[in-house]
Motif scaffolding. Sequence first.
Motif, short mmCIF file in Angstrom:
data_model
loop_
_atom_site.label_atom_id
_atom_site.label_comp_id
_atom_site.label_asym_id
_atom_site.label_seq_id
_atom_site.Cartn_x
_atom_site.Cartn_y
_atom_site.Cartn_z
N LEU A 87 29.02 83.02 -6.71
CA LEU A 87 27.82 83.28 -5.93
C LEU A 87 26.59 83.17 -6.83
CD1 LEU A 87 28.99 86.34 -3.80
CD2 LEU A 87 28.67 84.00 -3.01
N HIS A 88 25.73 82.19 -6.57
CA HIS A 88 24.49 82.00 -7.33
C HIS A 88 23.33 82.07 -6.36
CE1 HIS A 88 26.76 80.88 -10.89
NE2 HIS A 88 27.41 79.97 -10.19
N VAL A 89 22.76 83.23 -6.21
CA VAL A 89 21.63 83.41 -5.29
C VAL A 89 20.59 84.33 -5.94
CG1 VAL A 89 22.75 82.97 -3.09
CG2 VAL A 89 22.99 85.22 -4.14
N GLU A 90 19.32 84.12 -5.55
CA GLU A 90 18.24 84.98 -6.04
C GLU A 90 18.24 86.27 -5.22
OE1 GLU A 90 16.36 84.48 -8.61
OE2 GLU A 90 17.21 82.50 -9.04
N THR A 91 18.68 87.33 -5.84
CA THR A 91 18.93 88.57 -5.09
C THR A 91 17.69 89.17 -4.44
OG1 THR A 91 18.73 89.85 -7.13
CG2 THR A 91 20.95 89.17 -6.47
N PHE A 92 16.49 88.90 -4.97
CA PHE A 92 15.28 89.52 -4.43
C PHE A 92 14.55 88.63 -3.43
CE2 PHE A 92 16.02 91.78 -8.43
CZ PHE A 92 15.99 93.09 -7.98
N GLU A 93 15.10 87.46 -3.17
CA GLU A 93 14.53 86.60 -2.14
C GLU A 93 15.12 86.94 -0.78
OE1 GLU A 93 15.05 82.48 -2.97
OE2 GLU A 93 13.32 82.37 -4.30
N THR A 94 14.41 86.59 0.29
CA THR A 94 14.97 86.73 1.62
C THR A 94 15.88 85.54 1.92
OG1 THR A 94 13.19 85.54 2.75
CG2 THR A 94 12.89 87.92 2.41
N VAL A 95 16.73 85.73 2.91
CA VAL A 95 17.62 84.64 3.32
C VAL A 95 16.81 83.42 3.73
CG1 VAL A 95 19.30 83.94 5.08
CG2 VAL A 95 19.45 86.22 4.04
N TRP A 96 15.76 83.64 4.53
CA TRP A 96 14.94 82.53 5.01
C TRP A 96 14.29 81.77 3.86
CZ3 TRP A 96 14.43 79.78 9.24
CH2 TRP A 96 13.30 78.97 9.40
N LEU A 114 15.62 73.03 11.91
CA LEU A 114 16.89 72.76 11.24
C LEU A 114 17.41 74.02 10.55
CD1 LEU A 114 19.07 70.75 10.08
CD2 LEU A 114 17.56 70.57 8.09
N CYS A 115 16.55 74.68 9.78
CA CYS A 115 16.98 75.87 9.05
C CYS A 115 17.39 76.98 10.02
CB CYS A 115 15.87 76.36 8.12
SG CYS A 115 15.55 75.24 6.73
N GLU A 116 16.67 77.08 11.14
CA GLU A 116 17.05 78.08 12.15
C GLU A 116 18.44 77.78 12.70
OE1 GLU A 116 15.59 79.53 16.59
OE2 GLU A 116 14.11 78.75 15.16
N ARG A 117 18.70 76.50 12.99
CA ARG A 117 20.00 76.13 13.54
C ARG A 117 21.12 76.43 12.55
NH1 ARG A 117 22.78 71.57 12.86
NH2 ARG A 117 20.97 70.37 12.16
N ILE A 118 20.90 76.12 11.26
CA ILE A 118 21.92 76.38 10.24
C ILE A 118 22.22 77.87 10.14
CG2 ILE A 118 22.41 76.31 7.76
CD1 ILE A 118 20.84 73.66 7.67
N LEU A 119 21.17 78.68 10.12
CA LEU A 119 21.35 80.13 10.00
C LEU A 119 22.07 80.70 11.23
CD1 LEU A 119 17.97 81.25 8.40
CD2 LEU A 119 20.18 80.94 7.28
N TRP A 125 21.11 84.44 11.36
CA TRP A 125 19.75 84.47 11.90
C TRP A 125 19.18 85.88 11.93
CZ3 TRP A 125 15.82 81.60 12.11
CH2 TRP A 125 14.76 81.85 12.99
N GLU A 126 19.98 86.85 12.31
CA GLU A 126 19.48 88.23 12.37
C GLU A 126 19.23 88.81 10.98
OE1 GLU A 126 22.12 90.54 14.72
OE2 GLU A 126 21.66 89.49 16.59
N LYS A 127 19.75 88.14 9.96
CA LYS A 127 19.56 88.60 8.58
C LYS A 127 18.49 87.79 7.84
CE LYS A 127 23.22 91.41 8.68
NZ LYS A 127 23.14 92.87 8.49
N LYS A 128 17.78 86.92 8.54
CA LYS A 128 16.89 85.97 7.87
C LYS A 128 15.81 86.64 7.03
CE LYS A 128 13.53 85.18 11.65
NZ LYS A 128 13.93 86.40 12.41
N ASP A 129 15.38 87.84 7.42
CA ASP A 129 14.32 88.53 6.68
C ASP A 129 14.87 89.53 5.66
OD1 ASP A 129 12.26 87.18 8.07
OD2 ASP A 129 12.51 88.55 9.77
#
Length: 308
Positions: A87-96, A114-119, A125-129
Amino acid sequence: MQHAISISNLSKVYDSGFTALHGVDLDIRDGEILALLGPNGAGKTTLISLVCGIINPSGGTVTVKGHDIIKDYRAARKLIGLVPQELHVETFETVWDTVNYSRGLFGKKPDRALCERILKELSLWEKKDNKILQLSGGMKRRVMIAKALAHEPNILFLDEPTAGVDVELRKDMWQLVRRLRASGVTIILTTHYIEEAEEIADRVAVINKGRLIVVDEKMELMRKLGKKQLTLELSNGIGPLPETLSGYDLEVEDDGRRLIYRYDTQAGRTGIGSLLADLNRAGISVKDLDTQQSSLEDIFVSLVEEAR
């Protein structure tokens, strides 16, 4: 037939002298799902890392839709999406933000729809923020998949995408894979859940100790290398097998109440008819019988053991 990826005589030798890949040749077809199987340390992740440009080869060539991964790496890399094991993700960024940023890294213009459809497809989608650090391990894995899809790749590598995740994500993952393949995306996946490969793959490549052992259509591989097993439930238990049955590959189980007969699916004759006749002549009555075909996992295990 057009190839999404062409790999020729690819090798990788690390500074320690360890050879991770030995002259691998592999053509991956446009629009197929290829399952790359092998035990731990077989070279699966090394092969993926080479194709994706994460590490450099020691020899050989790789082209992605005709683009050499060294000479034309920018064009080749734009065509590829990668979901790595780690798992390589920026922990302090939002999902969106992290999904949109990944799209921008490949020079793609923002595309909210597109990004909305993928999420939404990945139940994010409910976790995007939400910030990444607030997510569970399974949700972080979903974010990794969303990031890999954000720039609309033609080729998607999934390196153990369902390792350690919940059943719901595994189900969502394979539904998404089928939709992507239907849209023309080429998919290469590694998995330790071989039943998943058996269900979803078009072709199977088995690698061990840095060498490709076999590459074949899934169904053809199972047809050529699979064996069938006939289980005979006997009306009465038997002791030692009569001499007249010594020519058959038989095992006695359940205190003599069950016989297991294994036969080659490629043989001109299965021998079942003569076996049943010989059982009858020996006075052994069969109450019931059932056949089973070797699974892809059985074939994989036998191939790896033969290559040791």
